[in-house]
Design a protein around this motif. Structure first.
Motif, PDB file in Angstrom:
ATOM      1  N   MET A   1     -16.283   5.884  -3.896  1.00 22.57           N
ATOM      2  CA  MET A   1     -15.122   5.975  -3.031  1.00 22.57           C
ATOM      3  C   MET A   1     -13.926   6.468  -3.834  1.00 22.57           C
ATOM      4  O   MET A   1     -13.768   6.095  -4.991  1.00 22.57           O
ATOM      5  N   PRO A   2     -13.088   7.285  -3.210  1.00 18.82           N
ATOM      6  CA  PRO A   2     -11.925   7.800  -3.924  1.00 18.82           C
ATOM      7  C   PRO A   2     -10.886   6.710  -4.202  1.00 18.82           C
ATOM      8  O   PRO A   2     -10.800   5.718  -3.479  1.00 18.82           O
ATOM      9  N   ARG A   3     -10.128   6.949  -5.267  1.00 22.22           N
ATOM     10  CA  ARG A   3      -9.024   6.058  -5.619  1.00 22.22           C
ATOM     11  C   ARG A   3      -7.709   6.752  -5.272  1.00 22.22           C
ATOM     12  O   ARG A   3      -7.598   7.971  -5.357  1.00 22.22           O
ATOM     13  N   MET A  88      -8.045   9.058   2.828  1.00 20.07           N
ATOM     14  CA  MET A  88      -6.588   9.016   2.833  1.00 20.07           C
ATOM     15  C   MET A  88      -6.061   8.225   4.031  1.00 20.07           C
ATOM     16  O   MET A  88      -5.054   7.526   3.926  1.00 20.07           O
ATOM     17  N   ALA A  89      -6.734   8.308   5.161  1.00 21.40           N
ATOM     18  CA  ALA A  89      -6.285   7.578   6.352  1.00 21.40           C
ATOM     19  C   ALA A  89      -6.235   6.076   6.083  1.00 21.40           C
ATOM     20  O   ALA A  89      -5.279   5.397   6.467  1.00 21.40           O
ATOM     21  N   GLU A  90      -7.249   5.550   5.409  1.00 21.46           N
ATOM     22  CA  GLU A  90      -7.252   4.119   5.088  1.00 21.46           C
ATOM     23  C   GLU A  90      -6.141   3.791   4.094  1.00 21.46           C
ATOM     24  O   GLU A  90      -5.440   2.782   4.230  1.00 21.46           O
ATOM     25  N   ALA A  91      -5.953   4.639   3.093  1.00 27.71           N
ATOM     26  CA  ALA A  91      -4.879   4.428   2.118  1.00 27.71           C
ATOM     27  C   ALA A  91      -3.522   4.410   2.811  1.00 27.71           C
ATOM     28  O   ALA A  91      -2.648   3.598   2.474  1.00 27.71           O
ATOM     29  N   LEU A  92      -3.326   5.272   3.780  1.00 28.66           N
ATOM     30  CA  LEU A  92      -2.059   5.312   4.515  1.00 28.66           C
ATOM     31  C   LEU A  92      -1.851   4.063   5.358  1.00 28.66           C
ATOM     32  O   LEU A  92      -0.725   3.557   5.459  1.00 28.66           O
ATOM     33  N   GLU A  93      -2.912   3.555   5.963  1.00 28.42           N
ATOM     34  CA  GLU A  93      -2.779   2.333   6.767  1.00 28.42           C
ATOM     35  C   GLU A  93      -2.331   1.148   5.909  1.00 28.42           C
ATOM     36  O   GLU A  93      -1.434   0.402   6.293  1.00 28.42           O
ATOM     37  N   TRP A  94      -2.936   0.979   4.739  1.00 26.96           N
ATOM     38  CA  TRP A  94      -2.517  -0.099   3.840  1.00 26.96           C
ATOM     39  C   TRP A  94      -1.087   0.131   3.362  1.00 26.96           C
ATOM     40  O   TRP A  94      -0.302  -0.814   3.245  1.00 26.96           O
ATOM     41  N   SER A  95      -0.731   1.383   3.098  1.00 27.68           N
ATOM     42  CA  SER A  95       0.623   1.700   2.624  1.00 27.68           C
ATOM     43  C   SER A  95       1.665   1.377   3.684  1.00 27.68           C
ATOM     44  O   SER A  95       2.738   0.850   3.375  1.00 27.68           O
ATOM     45  N   LYS A  96       1.371   1.687   4.930  1.00 26.83           N
ATOM     46  CA  LYS A  96       2.304   1.358   6.019  1.00 26.83           C
ATOM     47  C   LYS A  96       2.502  -0.146   6.134  1.00 26.83           C
ATOM     48  O   LYS A  96       3.619  -0.630   6.336  1.00 26.83           O
ATOM     49  N   ARG A  97       1.428  -0.891   5.995  1.00 26.77           N
ATOM     50  CA  ARG A  97       1.538  -2.353   6.053  1.00 26.77           C
ATOM     51  C   ARG A  97       2.380  -2.884   4.899  1.00 26.77           C
ATOM     52  O   ARG A  97       3.174  -3.809   5.075  1.00 26.77           O
ATOM     53  N   PHE A  98       2.229  -2.284   3.727  1.00 26.34           N
ATOM     54  CA  PHE A  98       3.042  -2.666   2.569  1.00 26.34           C
ATOM     55  C   PHE A  98       4.519  -2.460   2.875  1.00 26.34           C
ATOM     56  O   PHE A  98       5.354  -3.321   2.585  1.00 26.34           O
ATOM     57  N   LEU A 108      12.659   2.223   1.265  1.00 25.85           N
ATOM     58  CA  LEU A 108      11.607   2.599   0.320  1.00 25.85           C
ATOM     59  C   LEU A 108      10.874   3.835   0.811  1.00 25.85           C
ATOM     60  O   LEU A 108      10.814   4.103   2.002  1.00 25.85           O
ATOM     61  N   THR A 109      10.294   4.547  -0.126  1.00 26.72           N
ATOM     62  CA  THR A 109       9.401   5.652   0.166  1.00 26.72           C
ATOM     63  C   THR A 109       8.141   5.443  -0.655  1.00 26.72           C
ATOM     64  O   THR A 109       8.224   5.105  -1.832  1.00 26.72           O
ATOM     65  N   LEU A 110       6.997   5.637  -0.035  1.00 29.03           N
ATOM     66  CA  LEU A 110       5.735   5.590  -0.775  1.00 29.03           C
ATOM     67  C   LEU A 110       5.186   6.990  -0.883  1.00 29.03           C
ATOM     68  O   LEU A 110       5.129   7.714   0.099  1.00 29.03           O
ATOM     69  N   GLU A 111       4.797   7.370  -2.071  1.00 25.83           N
ATOM     70  CA  GLU A 111       4.072   8.620  -2.286  1.00 25.83           C
ATOM     71  C   GLU A 111       2.631   8.230  -2.574  1.00 25.83           C
ATOM     72  O   GLU A 111       2.362   7.550  -3.562  1.00 25.83           O
ATOM     73  N   VAL A 112       1.728   8.621  -1.700  1.00 22.97           N
ATOM     74  CA  VAL A 112       0.313   8.262  -1.836  1.00 22.97           C
ATOM     75  C   VAL A 112      -0.460   9.508  -2.221  1.00 22.97           C
ATOM     76  O   VAL A 112      -0.402  10.534  -1.529  1.00 22.97           O
ATOM     77  N   ARG A 113      -1.183   9.423  -3.351  1.00 21.12           N
ATOM     78  CA  ARG A 113      -1.917  10.589  -3.852  1.00 21.12           C
ATOM     79  C   ARG A 113      -3.298  10.167  -4.310  1.00 21.12           C
ATOM     80  O   ARG A 113      -3.467   9.128  -4.952  1.00 21.12           O
TER      81      ARG A 113
END
Length: 118
Positions: A1-3, A88-98, A108-113
């Motif tokens: 799975m990607p990180r 990336m969709a799952e990473a974004l969902e966790w980021s939004k919850r954060f 705040l701004t999150l940059e997800v890569r």
């Protein structure tokens, strides 16, 4: 799975002077526990203010060091999360919850890569 690396960017001049509220810290702890139990969170931490950091520059073969705070920069990295998600969709969902855990007083701004593997 990607990180994925989520960089938390903050304008230090607009963060609450008193820092995180006890309620926010409780909500954050609950979210981190949930994301860790889900097998997604690999590592996370907040960073000390930029006034306690340095920047190391390479320009034309010359190295220079600049002590914080970095007044020419509006936003600085205030923390990070390293996650392993199916996409990336799952990473974004966790980021939004954060972000939602912080409440209205934070900007705040999150940059997800995705991390390049191999």
């Amino acid at each position: 799975m990607p990180r994925y690396l989520s960089l938390v960017k903050i304008d230090e001049s607009t963060r609450p002077a008193e820092g995180p509220s006890p309620g926010m810290m409780q909500r954050m702890g609950e979210l981190i526990e949930e994301i860790t139990k889900a097998g997604v969170m690999l590592d996370t931490a907040g960073l000390l203010p930029s006034e306690q950091g340095v920047r190391v520059h390479l320009n034309g073969g010359e190295i220079s060091v600049t002590d914080g705070p970095f007044t020419e920069t509006k936003e600085v990295v205030g923390g990070y999360a390293l996650m392993q998600c199916k996409d990336m969709a799952e990473a974004l969902e966790w980021s939004k919850r954060f972000l939602k855990v912080h409440g209205d007083e934070w900007n705040l701004t999150l940059e997800v890569r995705e991390i390049a593997e191999g």
